[in-house]
Motif scaffolding. Sequence first.
Motif, PDB file in Angstrom:
ATOM      1  N   SER A 150       1.090  -1.363  -0.063  1.00 25.34           N
ATOM      2  CA  SER A 150      -0.035   0.344  -0.048  1.00 25.34           C
ATOM      3  C   SER A 150       0.714   1.268   0.115  1.00 25.34           C
ATOM      4  O   SER A 150       0.559   2.878   0.296  1.00 25.34           O
ATOM      5  CB  SER A 150      -1.207  -0.212   1.328  1.00 25.34           C
ATOM      6  OG  SER A 150       0.313   0.044   2.353  1.00 25.34           O
ATOM      7  N   GLY A 151       2.362   0.982  -0.167  1.00 20.96           N
ATOM      8  CA  GLY A 151       2.876   2.734  -0.251  1.00 20.96           C
ATOM      9  C   GLY A 151       2.481   3.631  -1.366  1.00 20.96           C
ATOM     10  O   GLY A 151       2.477   4.273  -0.711  1.00 20.96           O
ATOM     11  N   THR A 152       2.604   2.782  -2.472  1.00 19.83           N
ATOM     12  CA  THR A 152       2.408   3.723  -3.093  1.00 19.83           C
ATOM     13  C   THR A 152       1.163   4.429  -3.381  1.00 19.83           C
ATOM     14  O   THR A 152       0.726   5.843  -3.200  1.00 19.83           O
ATOM     15  CB  THR A 152       1.929   2.707  -4.955  1.00 19.83           C
ATOM     16  OG1 THR A 152       3.268   2.327  -4.769  1.00 19.83           O
ATOM     17  CG2 THR A 152       1.614   3.896  -6.195  1.00 19.83           C
ATOM     18  N   ASP A 153       0.196   4.174  -3.041  1.00 18.54           N
ATOM     19  CA  ASP A 153      -1.185   4.344  -1.900  1.00 18.54           C
ATOM     20  C   ASP A 153      -0.969   5.978  -1.161  1.00 18.54           C
ATOM     21  O   ASP A 153      -1.623   6.726  -1.408  1.00 18.54           O
ATOM     22  CB  ASP A 153      -2.013   3.657  -1.699  1.00 18.54           C
ATOM     23  CG  ASP A 153      -2.435   2.415  -2.076  1.00 18.54           C
ATOM     24  OD1 ASP A 153      -3.364   2.847  -3.798  1.00 18.54           O
ATOM     25  OD2 ASP A 153      -3.067   1.592  -1.776  1.00 18.54           O
ATOM     26  N   VAL A 154       0.510   5.658  -0.737  1.00 22.96           N
ATOM     27  CA  VAL A 154       0.441   6.959   0.241  1.00 22.96           C
ATOM     28  C   VAL A 154       1.090   7.673  -0.443  1.00 22.96           C
ATOM     29  O   VAL A 154       0.425   8.895  -0.163  1.00 22.96           O
ATOM     30  CB  VAL A 154       0.867   6.568   1.739  1.00 22.96           C
ATOM     31  CG1 VAL A 154       1.939   7.458   2.679  1.00 22.96           C
ATOM     32  CG2 VAL A 154       0.580   5.212   2.178  1.00 22.96           C
ATOM     33  N   PHE A 155       2.218   7.312  -1.332  1.00 25.86           N
ATOM     34  CA  PHE A 155       2.903   8.653  -2.212  1.00 25.86           C
ATOM     35  C   PHE A 155       1.610   9.196  -2.892  1.00 25.86           C
ATOM     36  O   PHE A 155       1.458  10.136  -2.831  1.00 25.86           O
ATOM     37  CB  PHE A 155       3.738   7.431  -3.293  1.00 25.86           C
ATOM     38  CG  PHE A 155       5.200   6.746  -2.052  1.00 25.86           C
ATOM     39  CD1 PHE A 155       5.703   7.898  -0.977  1.00 25.86           C
ATOM     40  CD2 PHE A 155       5.177   6.029  -2.375  1.00 25.86           C
ATOM     41  CE1 PHE A 155       6.381   7.269  -0.398  1.00 25.86           C
ATOM     42  CE2 PHE A 155       6.310   5.576  -1.553  1.00 25.86           C
ATOM     43  CZ  PHE A 155       6.691   6.088  -0.214  1.00 25.86           C
ATOM     44  N   SER A 156       0.335   8.497  -3.187  1.00 30.85           N
ATOM     45  CA  SER A 156      -0.420   9.148  -4.632  1.00 30.85           C
ATOM     46  C   SER A 156      -0.919   9.951  -3.536  1.00 30.85           C
ATOM     47  O   SER A 156      -1.177  10.865  -4.221  1.00 30.85           O
ATOM     48  CB  SER A 156      -1.047   7.925  -4.970  1.00 30.85           C
ATOM     49  OG  SER A 156      -2.028   8.316  -6.088  1.00 30.85           O
ATOM     50  N   ALA A 157      -1.670   9.393  -2.887  1.00 28.95           N
ATOM     51  CA  ALA A 157      -2.513  10.412  -1.925  1.00 28.95           C
ATOM     52  C   ALA A 157      -1.231  11.841  -1.364  1.00 28.95           C
ATOM     53  O   ALA A 157      -1.973  13.306  -1.446  1.00 28.95           O
ATOM     54  CB  ALA A 157      -2.884   9.907  -0.890  1.00 28.95           C
ATOM     55  N   PHE A 158      -0.125  11.974  -1.067  1.00 31.03           N
ATOM     56  CA  PHE A 158       0.698  13.101  -1.191  1.00 31.03           C
ATOM     57  C   PHE A 158       0.559  13.384  -1.799  1.00 31.03           C
ATOM     58  O   PHE A 158       1.009  14.757  -2.055  1.00 31.03           O
ATOM     59  CB  PHE A 158       2.432  12.129   0.022  1.00 31.03           C
ATOM     60  CG  PHE A 158       3.560  13.741   0.107  1.00 31.03           C
ATOM     61  CD1 PHE A 158       3.135  13.884   1.265  1.00 31.03           C
ATOM     62  CD2 PHE A 158       3.891  13.999  -1.019  1.00 31.03           C
ATOM     63  CE1 PHE A 158       3.949  14.448   1.831  1.00 31.03           C
ATOM     64  CE2 PHE A 158       5.394  14.814  -1.093  1.00 31.03           C
ATOM     65  CZ  PHE A 158       4.759  15.088   0.988  1.00 31.03           C
ATOM     66  N   VAL A 159       1.110  13.526  -3.201  1.00 33.30           N
ATOM     67  CA  VAL A 159       1.598  14.121  -4.053  1.00 33.30           C
ATOM     68  C   VAL A 159      -0.295  14.698  -4.616  1.00 33.30           C
ATOM     69  O   VAL A 159       0.120  15.585  -5.090  1.00 33.30           O
ATOM     70  CB  VAL A 159       1.012  13.334  -5.465  1.00 33.30           C
ATOM     71  CG1 VAL A 159       1.629  13.933  -6.961  1.00 33.30           C
ATOM     72  CG2 VAL A 159       3.477  12.267  -5.111  1.00 33.30           C
ATOM     73  N   ALA A 160      -0.668  13.956  -4.337  1.00 36.42           N
ATOM     74  CA  ALA A 160      -2.256  14.261  -4.641  1.00 36.42           C
ATOM     75  C   ALA A 160      -2.997  15.572  -3.775  1.00 36.42           C
ATOM     76  O   ALA A 160      -3.477  16.520  -3.862  1.00 36.42           O
ATOM     77  CB  ALA A 160      -3.703  13.225  -4.270  1.00 36.42           C
ATOM     78  N   ALA A 161      -2.352  15.738  -2.578  1.00 40.27           N
ATOM     79  CA  ALA A 161      -2.005  16.829  -1.465  1.00 40.27           C
ATOM     80  C   ALA A 161      -1.620  17.873  -2.165  1.00 40.27           C
ATOM     81  O   ALA A 161      -2.087  19.307  -1.922  1.00 40.27           O
ATOM     82  CB  ALA A 161      -1.827  16.175   0.055  1.00 40.27           C
ATOM     83  N   ALA A 162      -0.625  18.425  -2.892  1.00 40.98           N
ATOM     84  CA  ALA A 162      -0.023  18.947  -3.545  1.00 40.98           C
ATOM     85  C   ALA A 162      -0.883  19.363  -4.436  1.00 40.98           C
ATOM     86  O   ALA A 162       0.530  20.661  -5.473  1.00 40.98           O
ATOM     87  CB  ALA A 162       1.208  18.769  -3.869  1.00 40.98           C
ATOM     88  N   GLY A 163      -1.292  19.113  -5.278  1.00 41.78           N
ATOM     89  CA  GLY A 163      -2.028  19.407  -6.468  1.00 41.78           C
ATOM     90  C   GLY A 163      -1.342  18.809  -7.771  1.00 41.78           C
ATOM     91  O   GLY A 163      -1.791  19.424  -8.853  1.00 41.78           O
ATOM     92  N   SER A 164      -1.229  17.362  -7.404  1.00 41.97           N
ATOM     93  CA  SER A 164      -0.048  16.955  -8.530  1.00 41.97           C
ATOM     94  C   SER A 164      -0.884  15.304  -8.811  1.00 41.97           C
ATOM     95  O   SER A 164      -1.471  15.213  -7.843  1.00 41.97           O
ATOM     96  CB  SER A 164       1.260  16.917  -8.420  1.00 41.97           C
ATOM     97  OG  SER A 164       2.082  15.936  -9.328  1.00 41.97           O
TER      98      SER A 164
END
Length: 229
Positions: A150-164
Amino acid sequence: MGRRAFIGLVVGGTAGTLLTPIPWKLTDDASIWSQNWPWIPRVPNGDFELKPSLSKLDNSGVGVNVVTVKGRPCAVYGNPEHPLSRGGISSLAVNEAELLYSPSRVQSPLKREGDSLIPISWDDAKALLAEKLKAAGSDVACVSGDDTGSGTDVFSAFVAAAGSKLCFYMPAEQVDAGRAWQRLGGQGMVGYDIENADMVLAIGADIFESWGTHVRNAQAFNKANPMGG
């Protein structure tokens, strides 16, 4: 020196060497020395426990049992109860415990200075990361190598929070197959029913060593072709 004298010298030297304790002592010393490498885990005193887990080095879905003593990983074996690998294990997965203790393992954040990587503290690393993320803004991107957790899900959410939306997997066969499947109207990732297939046509990569769920492929082949059958 004649041919006969030369052969006599070689045979005599070989026999003399074997009759001395020198080669046997050197062999014994080599076996002892090879057990003193720093990346071989030292087993502490205590009870052995088996912890079921999933190999993170081998992304083909290898289920493993990790032998631990006082919470410290000491060895890795195949897990016969895992539905995919069924007790099989690869050369990558079996060495994961040893790699935890490898002297070449990166053990702290590193900062590039010129052509060198300099160890820095975690506080400095977090401050530097925050600075770089602020400067990148919505252009921040992530390339993840974790395709079995599930690491990529965490990274994806992190990037999305930055608007990317720039979050990607590392290039791999599974990614290309998934994209092709989606373009054909499919959903999710491609699955292969190796166990129940009447015939498997393999062109290119070795399905027992490098392609897809290779440990599971080998186990399915072994079940269908038992030794002596």
